[in-house]
Design a protein around this motif. Structure first.
Motif, PDB file in Angstrom:
ATOM      1  N   LYS A 196       0.785  -1.263   0.161  1.00 37.05           N
ATOM      2  CA  LYS A 196       0.082   0.195   0.194  1.00 37.05           C
ATOM      3  C   LYS A 196       0.837   0.963   0.195  1.00 37.05           C
ATOM      4  O   LYS A 196       0.516   1.962  -0.500  1.00 37.05           O
ATOM      5  CB  LYS A 196      -0.976   0.262   1.251  1.00 37.05           C
ATOM      6  CG  LYS A 196      -1.771  -0.800   0.771  1.00 37.05           C
ATOM      7  CD  LYS A 196      -2.839  -1.503   2.639  1.00 37.05           C
ATOM      8  CE  LYS A 196      -3.510  -2.369   2.740  1.00 37.05           C
ATOM      9  NZ  LYS A 196      -4.133  -2.720   3.681  1.00 37.05           N
ATOM     10  N   THR A 233       1.643   1.426  -3.435  1.00 42.53           N
ATOM     11  CA  THR A 233       1.327   1.831  -4.976  1.00 42.53           C
ATOM     12  C   THR A 233       0.907   4.008  -4.444  1.00 42.53           C
ATOM     13  O   THR A 233       0.382   4.290  -5.387  1.00 42.53           O
ATOM     14  CB  THR A 233       0.026   1.292  -4.079  1.00 42.53           C
ATOM     15  OG1 THR A 233      -0.984   0.990  -3.168  1.00 42.53           O
ATOM     16  CG2 THR A 233       0.201  -0.550  -5.063  1.00 42.53           C
ATOM     17  N   LEU A 234       1.051   3.651  -3.015  1.00 36.40           N
ATOM     18  CA  LEU A 234       0.102   4.761  -3.275  1.00 36.40           C
ATOM     19  C   LEU A 234       1.548   5.975  -3.262  1.00 36.40           C
ATOM     20  O   LEU A 234       1.088   7.310  -4.524  1.00 36.40           O
ATOM     21  CB  LEU A 234       0.604   5.438  -1.349  1.00 36.40           C
ATOM     22  CG  LEU A 234      -0.074   6.855  -0.652  1.00 36.40           C
ATOM     23  CD1 LEU A 234      -1.333   7.226  -1.238  1.00 36.40           C
ATOM     24  CD2 LEU A 234       0.468   7.045   0.751  1.00 36.40           C
ATOM     25  N   ALA A 262       0.787   5.926  -7.805  1.00 28.33           N
ATOM     26  CA  ALA A 262      -0.806   6.679  -7.888  1.00 28.33           C
ATOM     27  C   ALA A 262      -0.354   8.851  -7.420  1.00 28.33           C
ATOM     28  O   ALA A 262      -0.403   8.980  -8.252  1.00 28.33           O
ATOM     29  CB  ALA A 262      -1.538   6.706  -6.824  1.00 28.33           C
ATOM     30  N   VAL A 295      -5.371  12.511  -5.638  1.00 31.76           N
ATOM     31  CA  VAL A 295      -5.445  10.976  -5.400  1.00 31.76           C
ATOM     32  C   VAL A 295      -6.237  11.122  -3.622  1.00 31.76           C
ATOM     33  O   VAL A 295      -7.086  10.796  -3.168  1.00 31.76           O
ATOM     34  CB  VAL A 295      -4.275  10.635  -4.346  1.00 31.76           C
ATOM     35  CG1 VAL A 295      -4.232   9.309  -3.398  1.00 31.76           C
ATOM     36  CG2 VAL A 295      -3.391   9.975  -6.295  1.00 31.76           C
ATOM     37  N   VAL A 312      -9.543   9.378  -1.813  1.00 35.04           N
ATOM     38  CA  VAL A 312      -9.025   8.733  -0.127  1.00 35.04           C
ATOM     39  C   VAL A 312      -8.483   9.908   0.736  1.00 35.04           C
ATOM     40  O   VAL A 312      -8.590  10.846   0.944  1.00 35.04           O
ATOM     41  CB  VAL A 312      -7.793   7.744  -0.533  1.00 35.04           C
ATOM     42  CG1 VAL A 312      -7.779   7.586   0.368  1.00 35.04           C
ATOM     43  CG2 VAL A 312      -8.104   7.299  -1.717  1.00 35.04           C
ATOM     44  N   PRO A 327      -5.048   6.278   2.629  1.00 39.04           N
ATOM     45  CA  PRO A 327      -4.561   4.821   1.897  1.00 39.04           C
ATOM     46  C   PRO A 327      -4.377   3.673   2.221  1.00 39.04           C
ATOM     47  O   PRO A 327      -3.657   2.953   1.784  1.00 39.04           O
ATOM     48  CB  PRO A 327      -3.630   6.001   1.145  1.00 39.04           C
ATOM     49  CG  PRO A 327      -3.519   7.455   1.811  1.00 39.04           C
ATOM     50  CD  PRO A 327      -4.233   6.898   2.989  1.00 39.04           C
ATOM     51  N   VAL A 351      -6.455   3.523  -4.343  1.00 42.12           N
ATOM     52  CA  VAL A 351      -5.384   4.103  -4.854  1.00 42.12           C
ATOM     53  C   VAL A 351      -5.029   3.424  -5.672  1.00 42.12           C
ATOM     54  O   VAL A 351      -4.080   3.882  -6.953  1.00 42.12           O
ATOM     55  CB  VAL A 351      -4.575   4.380  -3.996  1.00 42.12           C
ATOM     56  CG1 VAL A 351      -2.732   4.352  -4.106  1.00 42.12           C
ATOM     57  CG2 VAL A 351      -4.352   5.792  -2.278  1.00 42.12           C
TER      58      VAL A 351
END
Length: 309
Positions: free
Chosen positions: A68, A71-72, A75, A84, A88, A114, A123
């Protein structure tokens, strides 16, 4: 200097390993049930080389929720903060990581942060790419760049196991699709999400990523920026406030290090402008964190005064 304290690190690992008897491996994902609950290993980066290790740091395990953080980062680099965080939120939650409660009771119906499953799914849906393969390929290329390890792949068996038991994540995804948080086809999103969670690393890989996040997002050897400074700071902040599931507050008090755990038993920690730590201990506590890994980080923090508070 931690690097010069091998005997103390070995002792702390041995002491923390006694806590594994009080934990249990994740069994709700069938492929994770085979892990040895007595395992505990750690790698620590304090400079451009792995400065110290203990246990079998070459053993691989899947990222699970540690993905996570990555990927955050991707993104945010793809879409920017405004987009973003329009989908979120930024607030911690005291609920379990897979809870739907806040989605139903908050308006607008968007995930609080996230690091919970709903937020991570949202995300992941924002990573650029025209297909699951392209998005996954970009994520893997990013991880290869961070670790310097181009052999990193995802475990097909674990991904399949997670996909076939992902009914709660399906529910979260359909709820968010209904409320306009995600736009992807749900099954495509779940395929990508379960593959991202099944990416295999070892403690050395985790420690190197943790080091880069700790040190302004710069490459370990070349000092070339990989993650923009402001994004590295965002990652560390979420790791402090939300990184250890609904034990994040207690962890901040007892340990005080930005960290993110996964239900495979991995923990990645980033001491700002300091060290990166990668831990693997698959025996979990009731919150889903490595029980021995938590104890080890507490010991490391106390001995070397690593808390940021």
């Amino acid at each position: 200097m931690i690097c010069n304290d091998k005997e103390a690190i070995d002792y702390m690992v041995e002491e923390a390993n006694t806590y594994t008897k009080d934990g249990r491996v994740a069994d709700y994902i069938p492929a994770l049930k085979v892990a040895d609950p007595d395992t505990l290993s750690v790698a620590i980066y304090e400079n451009e080389k792995t400065c110290i290790t203990a246990g079998n740091t070459e053993e691989t395990f899947t990222l699970q929720s540690i993905s996570k953080v990555l990927t955050l980062a991707l993104a945010l680099m793809d879409r920017g903060e405004d987009e973003v965080f329009s989908r979120v939120g930024m607030e911690p939650t005291g609920d379990p990581f897979n809870s739907m409660i806040k989605l139903e009771t908050h308006s607008p119906s968007r995930p609080l942060n996230p690091m919970i499953n709903a937020g991570a799914l949202a995300v992941t849906s924002m990573i650029y790419g025209s297909s699951v393969d392209e998005k996954l390929g970009r994520l893997l290329a990013f991880i290869h760049e961070l670790t310097g390890n181009s052999s990193i792949r995802y475990d097909e068996k674990v991904a399949k196991s997670e996909y076939e038991t992902a009914d709660l994540n399906r529910s979260l995804s359909y709820f968010m699709k209904q409320h306009g948080v995600i736009e992807d086809e749900v099954e495509h999103l779940l395929e990508l999400y379960t593959k991202q969670c099944a990416i295999e690393v070892n403690c050395r890989d985790l420690a190197k990523i943790g080091y880069i996040i700790a040190n302004e997002g710069k490459h370990v050897e070349s000092q070339r920026p990989i993650i923009p400074l402001h994004i590295a700071r965002i990652l560390k902040t979420f790791m402090v406030t939300c990184g250890m599931y609904n034990a994040s507050g207690e962890f901040a008090i007892r340990v005080g290090i930005p960290a993110k755990s996964g239900v495979s038993g991995g923990i990645m920690a980033s001491v700002p402008y300091g060290v990166g730590i990668g831990i693997y201990g698959p025996a979990l506590d009731d919150k889903g964190n490595s029980i021995a890994g938590m104890r080890l980080l507490e010991s490391l923090s106390q001995r070397y005064d690593l808390s940021i508070f």
